[in-house]
Enzyme design. Structure first.
Site, short mmCIF file in Angstrom:
data_model
loop_
_atom_site.label_atom_id
_atom_site.label_comp_id
_atom_site.label_asym_id
_atom_site.label_seq_id
_atom_site.Cartn_x
_atom_site.Cartn_y
_atom_site.Cartn_z
N HIS A 187 42.51 26.61 36.03
CA HIS A 187 42.01 26.22 37.33
C HIS A 187 40.60 25.55 37.34
O HIS A 187 40.23 25.42 38.63
CB HIS A 187 41.69 27.78 37.87
CG HIS A 187 40.59 28.46 37.18
ND1 HIS A 187 40.52 29.11 35.94
CD2 HIS A 187 39.12 28.74 37.53
CE1 HIS A 187 39.40 29.57 35.61
NE2 HIS A 187 38.54 29.16 36.67
N1 UDP Z 1 41.96 37.36 35.37
C1 UDP Z 1 42.69 38.24 36.08
N2 UDP Z 1 43.93 37.78 36.60
C2 UDP Z 1 44.38 36.78 36.48
C3 UDP Z 1 43.51 35.83 35.74
C4 UDP Z 1 42.37 36.03 35.11
O1 UDP Z 1 42.30 39.31 36.30
O2 UDP Z 1 45.36 36.27 37.03
C5 UDP Z 1 40.51 37.83 34.81
C6 UDP Z 1 40.43 37.55 33.41
O3 UDP Z 1 41.05 38.46 32.46
C7 UDP Z 1 38.95 37.38 33.13
C8 UDP Z 1 38.70 36.88 34.54
O4 UDP Z 1 39.71 36.89 35.25
O5 UDP Z 1 38.44 38.62 33.18
C9 UDP Z 1 38.23 35.39 34.21
O6 UDP Z 1 38.30 34.66 35.32
P1 UDP Z 1 38.36 33.30 35.79
O7 UDP Z 1 39.24 32.55 34.76
O8 UDP Z 1 38.70 33.05 37.06
O9 UDP Z 1 36.97 32.56 35.65
P2 UDP Z 1 36.13 32.04 34.17
O10 UDP Z 1 35.88 33.07 33.21
O11 UDP Z 1 36.63 30.79 33.89
O12 UDP Z 1 34.77 31.59 35.01
#
Ligand code: UDP
Length: 365
Positions: free
Chosen positions: A209
């Protein structure tokens, strides 16, 4: 005492829940008032409401509803509305999380009203300025009074930028979140896998994403086409941004392949899917760390990472988006990796308590 937490995006709900939980653990008369502002950056039910249902989060005191706009416009509108809230609430501290537009808006609005900012997840850098997150992190760190770092490496980076005051290495609140859920997640494993028709270690889990990976549809479509040809199922909880991009380009996976595109899943279900995956393929920061925590090899769909310790420890490989490179990394990242050492790189799950204690102490003085 009053604290305002600014949240808006999926990972921020997870992080703020840890702080809310650590506040709850204080004696009733000693707790600060903790108000949540939801900027509305993520508004899809599966990206927001389900987290409020599943995590110990207070109901937002304010909802700004500033979603679905270009980042700079969103930043402006959020900052303006946050300014009014901060002026009215006069919090003793404004807590911001991670590296999104909501993080920076919170930091700017608080700084303009001379309210001290606590940045949770300070000091992370990818050194890639094409990522909007990188600008958000750098600017937020330089506007913060407390910089809560998940690792020593993050604190060293701040020192290189001349920031040494207010820096605290506390560990990562996402480790707290995961540990608090671990027993429940482990118990839910067999039923969740059965419902999804999956067998432990016999599927891959993928998420994509990042803004820098979703600027155009062609590379993502090529990657997904490649994943569709893997020999085991690939579960892909698809972020609305990536889904929108592919829909506008008219792309669908060919039938009968490995790819199983599903809606984003709730946090606990995501943890189950991570725990039992053979490998994880992701461009998410949070998911890279969670893979490490579970001891699941991670193939990162980027050229660099902020979570460099996971790469050094041997559990994470930086591969980018090119389908051939991803396929061969998945194939060569053998079971042997699973026996590698896994030191507690980001603490042992007490970061939330350390942050709350520190804020209480500093604000009383
Ligand atoms: N997550 C979730 N459902 C999903 C995908 C990710 O609950 O379908 C959780 C994941 O376990 C983690 C968090 O969302 O705790 C990560 O968020 P994201 O990947 O959107 O953001 P980033 O960490 O890259 O900033």
């Amino acid at each position: 005492m009053k604290w305002l937490s600014i949240v808006g995006a999926r990972p921020q709900f997870v992080k703020a829940a840890v702080i809310a939980q650590s506040i709850e653990c204080l004696e009733p008369g000693k707790r600060p008032v903790h108000r949540l502002v939801h900027t509305g950056q993520h508004f899809d039910r599966s990206m927001s409401a389900v987290f409020f249902r599943d995590l110990p989060l207070p109901k937002p005191a304010y909802r700004l509803g500033v979603g679905g706009l270009p980042p700079a416009v969103q930043l402006g509108r959020m900052t303006e509305r946050l300014d009014r809230i901060i002026d009215k609430e006069r919090p003793d501290a404004v807590i911001v999380y991670g590296d999104t537009t909501s993080t920076l808006a919170g930091a700017l609005a608080a700084a303009a009203r001379h309210r001290p900012v606590a940045h949770i997840e300070a000091g992370l850098r990818s050194f890639n300025r094409r990522m909007p997150e990188e600008t958000n992190r750098v600017l937020t760190d330089h506007a913060s009074t407390w910089l809560f770092c998940p690792s020593r490496h993050a604190a060293e980076q701040l020192a290189r930028e001349g920031i040494t005051r207010g820096v605290h290495v506390v560990g990562d609140v996402m480790v707290d979140a995961l540990r608090q859920s671990a027993a429940r997640v482990t118990a839910a494993g067999p039923a969740t896998l059965k419902r999804r028709g999956l067998s432990a270690r016999e599927y891959y889990l993928a998420t994509v994403h990042r803004a820098e990976n979703t600027e155009s549809a062609a590379p993502i479509a090529a990657l997904f086409q490649g994943l569709n040809q893997l020999e085991r199922p690939v579960v892909l909880p698809l972020h609305p941004r990536t889904r929108g991009l592919l829909e506008r380009a008219g792309w669908k996976p060919s039938r009968g392949g490995a790819l199983r595109v599903v809606n984003p899943v709730p946090y606990h279900e995501m943890l189950v899917l991570e725990q039992h995956a053979r490998s994880i393929l992701t461009d998410s920061g949070g998911v890279q760390k969670e893979a490490y925590f579970w001891g699941v090899p991670c193939v990162t769909l980027r050229r660099e990472t902020e979570w460099v310790e996971t790469v050094t420890a041997g559990w994470n490989r930086l591969v980018g988006l090119e389908p051939g490179a991803v396929r061969s990394a998945v194939a060569s990242f053998s079971e042997a990796v699973r026996s590698a050492r896994r030191p507690a790189l980001y603490g042992r799950g007490r970061a939330g308590d350390a942050i709350v204690r520190r804020l209480m102490k500093d604000l009383k003085n």
